[in-house]
Scaffold this active site. Structure first.
Site, PDB file in Angstrom:
ATOM      1  CG  MET A  19      21.209  -4.468 -13.981  1.00 50.79           C
ATOM      2  SD  MET A  19      22.366  -3.854 -15.252  1.00 50.79           S
ATOM      3  CE  MET A  19      23.038  -2.411 -14.403  1.00 50.79           C
ATOM      4  CD  GLN A  72      13.951  -4.863  -8.228  1.00 49.56           C
ATOM      5  OE1 GLN A  72      14.747  -5.768  -8.481  1.00 49.56           O
ATOM      6  NE2 GLN A  72      13.422  -4.097  -9.173  1.00 49.56           N
ATOM      7  CB  CYS A 102      13.741 -11.306 -12.064  1.00 46.35           C
ATOM      8  SG  CYS A 102      15.156 -12.422 -12.273  1.00 46.35           S
ATOM      9  CG  ASN A 204      14.646  -1.374 -18.251  1.00 46.84           C
ATOM     10  OD1 ASN A 204      14.547  -2.504 -17.806  1.00 46.84           O
ATOM     11  ND2 ASN A 204      15.816  -0.863 -18.575  1.00 46.84           N
TER      12      ASN A 204
END
Length: 330
Positions: A19, A72, A102, A204
């Site tokens: 995040m 990532q 994203c 998720n």
């Protein structure tokens, strides 16, 4: 046991989501302490790494106590992704994850993140470029598709596995949904039930309680799940879920002592990592979550987020502990 390359994870691992502006080393350390099995860095721009951008480089910091940990990256250019993979490999993470999920406009407009969902051929080329540039396991995090009329996760899963992706995490929303509406895990269940798919599949989206985690574990039959927003200010969620899986009972909620300790550790570790000034500034956003639900907390929060003196902030933590020590938290 779940395996990603040579990484051995426990049965049905719990992953901490990458995040932006949240999943930094101090926060990851707290989540590891409270039961996260695999964690990722904040997402890092491939072009930022190549330009030697300070913020991008700082996100490469990982520590042995976090392992296994992945870094990532995101981007829309094959050469930049390949070069950034080599840069990432030099800091020796356990794996490299590619962000194709994203939904933020500034990322999508660059043809990266969820923007790549419009062009699966490009997604495959970008992923190949990374795989060819590293000996590390490569995993992917993505979404169901661009919108409800173009859900293409079935094709994406098969094609990514075919070129060597070793695990796939799917946020069960489309890009058009952003973080709104309900996630739909039935699409991820369908991928897991595809006889062609042998890589681990993680779900998720919307896991915010031990009950829901167990329901989704039993209902969808995936290999594990990733938790994001529910862990912000509440790293205890990982061990709470594990305990509920094993016993069907709830762990006691963290008391005020545990919450103050977490806030203190977070601040101290942030200052140790980024220096006093930045550590203080970047921890401020977490205090509301750590002390959520405390009545008449506004004065304490105001002092926490306005002070630039660590001694005063720690003193405020101690006042909070004294003020609410006899209160039962829910």
């Amino acid at each position: 046991m779940v395996k990603i390359g040579n990484i051995e994870l426990p049965d049905f691992p719990l992953l901490l989501a990458p995040m932006e502006d949240v999943s930094d080393p101090p926060f990851r350390r707290l989540c590891k302490l409270h039961g996260a099995d695999l964690m990722y860095s904040e997402f890092i721009s491939s072009e930022g790494l190549i330009r030697d951008a300070i913020k991008s480089r700082q996100k490469l910091d990982i520590f042995d106590y976090e392992r296994p940990v992945g870094i990532q990256i995101f981007g829309g250019d094959e050469e930049a992704m390949a070069m950034s993979a080599k840069i990432v490999e030099a800091v020796n993470p356990d794996l490299i994850d590619i962000n194709f999920g994203c939904p933020v406009k500034k990322v999508v407009c660059k043809g990266a993140g969820a923007g790549v969902l419009k062009d699966v051929d490009l997604m495959v080329r970008l992923t190949k470029a990374v795989i060819r540039s590293t000996h590390l396991p490569v995993t992917v995090k993505t979404r169901l598709g661009w919108d409800e009329n173009s859900i293409n996760i079935d094709e994406v899963a098969e094609r990514l596995q075919d070129i060597g992706v070793q695990a796939l995490t799917v946020h069960a929303r489309t890009r058009a949904q952003m973080y709104k509406g309900h996630s739909d895990w039935t699409h991820i269940e369908r991928i897991k039930n595809n006889p062609r798919i042998t890589m681990p599949i993680f779900g998720n989206g919307d896991i915010d309680s031990a009950e829901k985690a167990l329901e989704y574990k039993n209902r969808f039959g995936l290999d594990g799940m990733m938790i994001g927003r529910a862990a912000i200010g509440y790293p205890w969620i990982f061990n709470e879920i594990k305990h509920y899986f094993e016993t069907g009972e709830h762990l006691p909620k963290p008391n005020i002592e545990a919450r103050v300790e977490a806030a203190k550790n977070h601040l101290q570790w942030a200052m140790d990592w980024k220096g006093e000034k930045l550590g203080i500034l970047e921890t401020r956003r977490h205090y509301t979550n750590y002390f959520k639900g405390l009545p008449n907390f506004k004065e304490f929060r105001s002092r926490m987020v306005s002070s630039e003196n660590p001694e005063l902030i720690f003193a405020t933590f101690n006042e909070v502990l004294q003020r609410y020590s006899r209160m039962e938290l829910v």
